[in-house]
Design an enzyme around this catalytic site. Sequence first.
Site, PDB file in Angstrom:
ATOM      1  CD1 TRP A  30      -2.535   1.764   0.360  1.00 29.47           C
ATOM      2  CD2 TRP A  30      -2.108   1.902   2.538  1.00 29.47           C
ATOM      3  NE1 TRP A  30      -3.258   2.828   0.851  1.00 29.47           N
ATOM      4  CE2 TRP A  30      -3.014   2.933   2.194  1.00 29.47           C
ATOM      5  CE3 TRP A  30      -1.695   1.784   3.868  1.00 29.47           C
ATOM      6  CZ2 TRP A  30      -3.502   3.851   3.127  1.00 29.47           C
ATOM      7  CZ3 TRP A  30      -2.190   2.682   4.799  1.00 29.47           C
ATOM      8  CH2 TRP A  30      -3.085   3.708   4.432  1.00 29.47           C
TER       9      TRP A  30
ATOM     10  CE1 TYR B  30      -4.158  -1.185  -0.784  1.00 24.52           C
ATOM     11  CE2 TYR B  30      -2.403  -2.811  -0.802  1.00 24.52           C
ATOM     12  CZ  TYR B  30      -3.450  -2.195  -0.156  1.00 24.52           C
ATOM     13  OH  TYR B  30      -3.785  -2.585   1.118  1.00 24.52           O
TER      14      TYR B  30
ATOM     15  CB  SER C  41      -9.802  -6.164   4.617  1.00 23.30           C
ATOM     16  OG  SER C  41      -9.030  -5.037   4.980  1.00 23.30           O
TER      17      SER C  41
ATOM     18  CE  LYS D 110       7.601   9.091   8.632  1.00 25.94           C
ATOM     19  NZ  LYS D 110       7.873   8.464   7.317  1.00 25.94           N
TER      20      LYS D 110
ATOM     21  CB  SER E 162       9.418   4.412   1.733  1.00 27.07           C
ATOM     22  OG  SER E 162      10.085   4.939   2.873  1.00 27.07           O
TER      23      SER E 162
ATOM     24  CD  GLN F 203      10.313   2.982   6.524  1.00 30.30           C
ATOM     25  OE1 GLN F 203       9.616   2.520   5.616  1.00 30.30           O
ATOM     26  NE2 GLN F 203      10.248   4.242   6.910  1.00 30.30           N
TER      27      GLN F 203
ATOM     28  CD  GLU G 261      14.382   1.366  12.431  1.00 35.02           C
ATOM     29  OE1 GLU G 261      14.110   1.859  13.541  1.00 35.02           O
ATOM     30  OE2 GLU G 261      14.417   2.035  11.369  1.00 35.02           O
TER      31      GLU G 261
END
Length: 401
Positions: free
Chosen positions: A91, A124, A222, A288, A359, A363, A366
């Site tokens: 997404w 999407y 969903s 952030k 993205s 990331q 991590e």
Amino acid sequence: MQVSIACTEHNLKSRNGEERLISKQNAAAPNVVNAARAKFRTVAIIARSLGTFTPQHHISLKESTAKQTGMKYRNLGKSGLRVSCLGLGTWVTFGGQISDEVAEQLMTIAYESGVNLFDTAEVYAAGKAEVILGNILKKKGWRRSSLVITTKLYWGGKAETERGLSRKHIIEGLRASLQRLQLEYVDVVFANRPDNNTPMEEIVRAMTHVINQGMAMYWGTSRWSAMEIMEAYSVARQFNLIPPVCEQAEYHLFQREKVEVQLPELYHKIGVGAMTWSPLACGIISGKYGNGVPESSRAALKCYQWLKEKIISEEGRKQQTKLKDLSPIAERLGCTLPQLAVAWCLRNEGVSSVLLGSSNPEQLIENLGAIQVLPKMTSHIVNEIDNILGNKPYSKKDYRS
């Protein structure tokens, strides 16, 4: 498997003398009796070998861990489908926020880290996310049997017949998704919204049809309410159809009610599991946004004005304060705040898998590190987090007790 066979052979050898004695005693008995006794002995031997094998080797039928990657695998609800407890979602990112090259990097990192679950939807990037996912799968040549590919149906096109959960759109929409994905089937097809304009029986019959046609292995829901899921299950049982196995639900530190109170009851009653998304609350928990909204962030985009308003609201500021209070816990556990947040989601045994959205490779790496944090999520740590959040939901059973 080798150990299991060895244990079985050991028990067979230990009973050789006993079997010879029994066979002599029953030599004159009818063949039917001998066959029945032989079958009973075989079942008893297998049962005994399994009984000694399981506790000795601590086999868990619910969760297993890959030795090479450390990835954990769980059953999707009470189905037999084994999914990695961390999956990769597409997404916003695939076909939108990131390039095709970065998308390939992310999928490669995920797959090599033990992730077998990749989730997408027809809506999407207007279908482009499915195209990119399919191109990468074809290029990589990974065994299809080693993957769990899921997609969602509801928003297909602009025409009235190209959206919703009518039999027409479920069949045609899934067929179009398979063409974009370049696959013969998906493992799970999700109804991406409840559809009040379509009778529940029609939805369940259509999902059963695409499964029987080999276009999907399972189906799920969903953003459905517990009542709607229960209705689908009841219809399936009434007409001998296939019920849903899973609900995709938003779940993170600030969104807990559905996954912690409603879905566990459905799991125990009808076997519906939870596949959760947005463990970092669309980036709010990433840290952030602690000092406002950076220009390069998702919340700065025009189409995400709602996210920006949520962050700068009074409730958003309170959430940032709580996140700062959680930081010392993350430091104590030797992890980052995002890793703590993902591990916190995974500590819920009712969660089959948590979908990650990344993205960039750094990331994703991590967030995948949350697997190493999971063993550190003791009851003491969880209680400490609950005390800071102050939002633990309680079921009716909790109030009665």
